[in-house]
Structures are given as structure tokens and as C-alpha cells.
Design a protein around this motif. Structure first.
Motif, mmCIF file in Angstrom:
data_model
loop_
_atom_site.group_PDB
_atom_site.id
_atom_site.type_symbol
_atom_site.label_atom_id
_atom_site.label_comp_id
_atom_site.label_asym_id
_atom_site.label_seq_id
_atom_site.Cartn_x
_atom_site.Cartn_y
_atom_site.Cartn_z
ATOM 1 N N HIS A 50 0.804 -1.221 0.000
ATOM 2 C CA HIS A 50 0.000 0.000 0.000
ATOM 3 C C HIS A 50 0.839 1.274 0.000
ATOM 4 O O HIS A 50 0.297 2.359 -0.112
ATOM 5 C CB HIS A 50 -0.970 0.010 1.183
ATOM 6 C CG HIS A 50 -0.311 0.101 2.520
ATOM 7 N ND1 HIS A 50 0.002 -1.006 3.255
ATOM 8 C CD2 HIS A 50 0.104 1.160 3.231
ATOM 9 C CE1 HIS A 50 0.568 -0.627 4.377
ATOM 10 N NE2 HIS A 50 0.646 0.673 4.393
ATOM 11 N N SER B 271 -14.603 -5.726 10.778
ATOM 12 C CA SER B 271 -14.786 -6.595 9.617
ATOM 13 C C SER B 271 -16.221 -7.099 9.617
ATOM 14 O O SER B 271 -16.726 -7.538 10.654
ATOM 15 C CB SER B 271 -13.816 -7.773 9.686
ATOM 16 O OG SER B 271 -14.099 -8.701 8.663
ATOM 17 N N ASN C 108 -6.331 2.762 -5.738
ATOM 18 C CA ASN C 108 -6.453 1.507 -5.012
ATOM 19 C C ASN C 108 -5.431 0.512 -5.523
ATOM 20 O O ASN C 108 -4.751 0.760 -6.510
ATOM 21 C CB ASN C 108 -7.861 0.937 -5.170
ATOM 22 C CG ASN C 108 -8.185 0.606 -6.609
ATOM 23 O OD1 ASN C 108 -7.583 -0.260 -7.223
ATOM 24 N ND2 ASN C 108 -9.151 1.318 -7.181
ATOM 25 N N TYR D 49 -5.102 -7.086 -4.245
ATOM 26 C CA TYR D 49 -4.251 -8.147 -3.714
ATOM 27 C C TYR D 49 -4.936 -9.473 -4.002
ATOM 28 O O TYR D 49 -6.117 -9.647 -3.714
ATOM 29 C CB TYR D 49 -4.042 -7.960 -2.209
ATOM 30 C CG TYR D 49 -3.113 -8.986 -1.617
ATOM 31 C CD1 TYR D 49 -1.750 -8.926 -1.858
ATOM 32 C CD2 TYR D 49 -3.603 -10.011 -0.822
ATOM 33 C CE1 TYR D 49 -0.890 -9.863 -1.325
ATOM 34 C CE2 TYR D 49 -2.746 -10.954 -0.289
ATOM 35 C CZ TYR D 49 -1.395 -10.876 -0.532
ATOM 36 O OH TYR D 49 -0.548 -11.812 -0.011
ATOM 37 N N ASP E 88 -10.065 -12.316 -3.750
ATOM 38 C CA ASP E 88 -9.245 -11.148 -4.057
ATOM 39 C C ASP E 88 -9.733 -9.992 -3.194
ATOM 40 O O ASP E 88 -10.871 -10.000 -2.710
ATOM 41 C CB ASP E 88 -9.372 -10.783 -5.535
ATOM 42 C CG ASP E 88 -8.789 -11.838 -6.460
ATOM 43 O OD1 ASP E 88 -8.039 -12.696 -5.977
ATOM 44 O OD2 ASP E 88 -9.092 -11.784 -7.661
ATOM 45 N N SER E 89 -8.882 -8.981 -3.025
ATOM 46 C CA SER E 89 -9.308 -7.832 -2.231
ATOM 47 C C SER E 89 -8.830 -6.528 -2.867
ATOM 48 O O SER E 89 -7.743 -6.452 -3.413
ATOM 49 C CB SER E 89 -8.819 -7.944 -0.790
ATOM 50 O OG SER E 89 -7.431 -8.140 -0.741
ATOM 51 N N HIS F 29 -8.052 -2.547 -2.123
ATOM 52 C CA HIS F 29 -7.588 -1.789 -0.962
ATOM 53 C C HIS F 29 -7.553 -0.294 -1.242
ATOM 54 O O HIS F 29 -7.095 0.129 -2.298
ATOM 55 C CB HIS F 29 -6.168 -2.226 -0.586
ATOM 56 C CG HIS F 29 -6.073 -3.662 -0.210
ATOM 57 N ND1 HIS F 29 -5.894 -4.080 1.075
ATOM 58 C CD2 HIS F 29 -6.144 -4.795 -0.958
ATOM 59 C CE1 HIS F 29 -5.847 -5.394 1.117
ATOM 60 N NE2 HIS F 29 -6.007 -5.844 -0.106
ATOM 61 N N TYR F 30 -7.990 0.481 -0.243
ATOM 62 C CA TYR F 30 -7.866 1.932 -0.252
ATOM 63 C C TYR F 30 -7.136 2.340 1.019
ATOM 64 O O TYR F 30 -7.355 1.760 2.083
ATOM 65 C CB TYR F 30 -9.241 2.606 -0.305
ATOM 66 C CG TYR F 30 -9.926 2.414 -1.632
ATOM 67 C CD1 TYR F 30 -9.713 3.299 -2.677
ATOM 68 C CD2 TYR F 30 -10.759 1.322 -1.842
ATOM 69 C CE1 TYR F 30 -10.326 3.118 -3.905
ATOM 70 C CE2 TYR F 30 -11.375 1.129 -3.072
ATOM 71 C CZ TYR F 30 -11.155 2.035 -4.089
ATOM 72 O OH TYR F 30 -11.756 1.841 -5.310
ATOM 73 N N VAL F 31 -6.278 3.355 0.908
ATOM 74 C CA VAL F 31 -5.433 3.771 2.022
ATOM 75 C C VAL F 31 -5.577 5.279 2.223
ATOM 76 O O VAL F 31 -5.574 6.034 1.252
ATOM 77 C CB VAL F 31 -3.953 3.421 1.707
ATOM 78 C CG1 VAL F 31 -3.024 3.986 2.752
ATOM 79 C CG2 VAL F 31 -3.778 1.926 1.571
ATOM 80 N N HIS G 241 -7.042 2.044 6.620
ATOM 81 C CA HIS G 241 -6.981 1.084 5.518
ATOM 82 C C HIS G 241 -8.375 0.483 5.358
ATOM 83 O O HIS G 241 -8.933 -0.071 6.301
ATOM 84 C CB HIS G 241 -5.944 0.007 5.870
ATOM 85 C CG HIS G 241 -5.817 -1.060 4.866
ATOM 86 N ND1 HIS G 241 -5.595 -2.366 5.210
ATOM 87 C CD2 HIS G 241 -5.870 -1.054 3.517
ATOM 88 C CE1 HIS G 241 -5.510 -3.110 4.135
ATOM 89 N NE2 HIS G 241 -5.673 -2.333 3.091
ATOM 90 N N GLN H 168 -10.667 -2.164 3.055
ATOM 91 C CA GLN H 168 -10.447 -3.332 2.209
ATOM 92 C C GLN H 168 -11.784 -3.975 1.849
ATOM 93 O O GLN H 168 -12.636 -4.169 2.723
ATOM 94 C CB GLN H 168 -9.573 -4.308 2.997
ATOM 95 C CG GLN H 168 -9.143 -5.535 2.303
ATOM 96 C CD GLN H 168 -8.178 -6.342 3.174
ATOM 97 O OE1 GLN H 168 -7.937 -6.035 4.340
ATOM 98 N NE2 GLN H 168 -7.635 -7.382 2.616
ATOM 99 N N PHE I 261 -13.105 -7.402 0.143
ATOM 100 C CA PHE I 261 -12.893 -8.729 -0.431
ATOM 101 C C PHE I 261 -14.007 -8.976 -1.431
ATOM 102 O O PHE I 261 -15.160 -8.578 -1.209
ATOM 103 C CB PHE I 261 -12.938 -9.809 0.664
ATOM 104 C CG PHE I 261 -11.726 -9.825 1.549
ATOM 105 C CD1 PHE I 261 -10.625 -10.599 1.210
ATOM 106 C CD2 PHE I 261 -11.683 -9.071 2.701
ATOM 107 C CE1 PHE I 261 -9.497 -10.619 2.014
ATOM 108 C CE2 PHE I 261 -10.567 -9.078 3.514
ATOM 109 C CZ PHE I 261 -9.476 -9.854 3.165
#
Length: 188
Positions: free
Chosen positions: A55, A119, A148, A151, A158-159, A161-163, A170, A172, A174
Motif C-alpha cells: 500500500h 470486519s 487503489n 491483492y 481477491d481484495s 484496498h484503499y489507504v 486502511h 479493504q 474482499f
């Protein structure tokens, strides 16, 4: 698979084998040269992998007010919280002081009894931008933008991601078959 195996043999195994053979003969310079061939290949592969799954190489997305359902990071966890979300069990987790597992929700808590991990697999719980489990991954991208990274982990969904570097958050998503299956919001 044949192409990958052939590339591995030509760029890694064969140069090492020939390099060792030349080293034991009188052709030491050629041996060292042959042994050096795999180095840039390995460095390229490791660098590419690090770039793809890290990230640190993605632009920041503003997530400062993000929440899942009505739960935000750093909210306190008390008896009212447990009453609201029902029965739970404590599970072992090395990343959090306490981890509470509810039916469709998992909460990680730090030493100050503040939430640092959320989660959910509950389609009724949405992010602040109204993304829920069951939405398309395309909707997520349209809503949160292009900053983004994806992963891919064998054996798992799969996932995406944003940061948010400023707020150290973070987010995420999925997904499987382009449908969101789980949403994770955590402190970095």
C-alpha cells in the motif's frame, strides 16, 4: 505452466549450473558472469511483487470519516456495544488486545478499549458511502475512486484496498466473481 518453467530454467537454473561449471574450470570470469545473470531477474521479480502488493505505492484516498454501519474506528467498546450487537466470543488474535467475534461482525480492540479493526460480512452494514456486502466491485471503484490496489491470495477472495495515509486508515473490500463478500476497516 510450461512457459514459466522454461523461463525459470533458462534464467535461473541454467546460468547457475553453467556458472558453477565454469568456476571449477579455468574460466572464472565467465563463471561469475553466468552466476550474475539470475540476480537482475530475481531483483525484478521481487521489486514487481513488492510494488503490486504494497500500500506504500498507491495514492491516498480520504477515509477520515469512514465507518461500517454505525461503527467507526476508535469508538469505545462498552457494555452497550455488546448489548447492541448481541452475543460474541473472544478469539485469539496477535494484532489486537481483544478480538470480539459477533455473528457477522468482528471487532479488534486496542489496549485503550478503542476499536482499531472492523470486519463484516453482513449485507445490512454499509460504509459511509453506502457500499455493502453484495455490491459489485465496479460500484466500489466508481464510489471510492481509482487510487487503489488489488491483492490476490491463493485460496482466498481477491481484495481491493484503499489507504488514507493522513488518517492512517486502511479500507479493504474482499470480492469473489466481482461481488463484495467482506468489508474491513482498520488502523494502519
Amino acid at each position: 505452466m510450461g512457459l514459466i518453467l522454461m523461463a525459470f530454467l533458462l534464467l535461473i537454473v541454467m546460468p547457475i549450473g553453467l556458472g558453477l561449471a565454469f568456476l571449477f574450470q579455468a574460466k572464472k570470469k565467465l563463471g561469475f558472469f553466468m552466476l550474475a545473470i539470475p540476480l537482475p531477474v530475481v531483483l525484478f521479480i521481487v521489486g514487481w511483487w513488492t510494488y503490486e502488493v504494497n500500500h506504500h505505492f498507491v495514492k491516498s484516498t480520504q477515509l477520515g470519516h469512514e465507518k461500517i454501519g454505525d461503527i467507526s474506528l476508535y469508538d469505545p467498546v462498552d457494555n452497550k456495544f455488546a448489548e447492541k450487537y448481541g452475543s460474541y466470543r473472544n478469539i485469539d488474535n496477535v494484532f489486537y488486545h481483544v478480538t470480539l467475534e459477533f455473528r457477522k461482525l468482528t471487532i479488534g480492540i486496542n489496549n485503550n478499549d478503542k476499536i482499531t479493526f472492523i470486519s463484516t460480512v453482513d449485507p445490512k452494514m454499509a460504509t459511509i458511502n453506502n457500499i455493502q456486502v453484495g455490491d459489485s466491485i465496479q460500484t466500489v471503484k466508481e464510489t471510492y475512486g481509482k487510487n487503489n490496489y488489488i491483492y490476490r491470495d491463493m485460496g482466498m477472495d481477491d481484495s481491493l484496498h484503499y489507504v488514507d495515509r493522513k488518517e492512517k486508515i486502511h479500507l479493504q473490500f474482499f470480492y469473489h466473481d466481482d461481488i463484495v463478500t467482506q468489508i474491513v476497516l482498520e488502523e494502519m
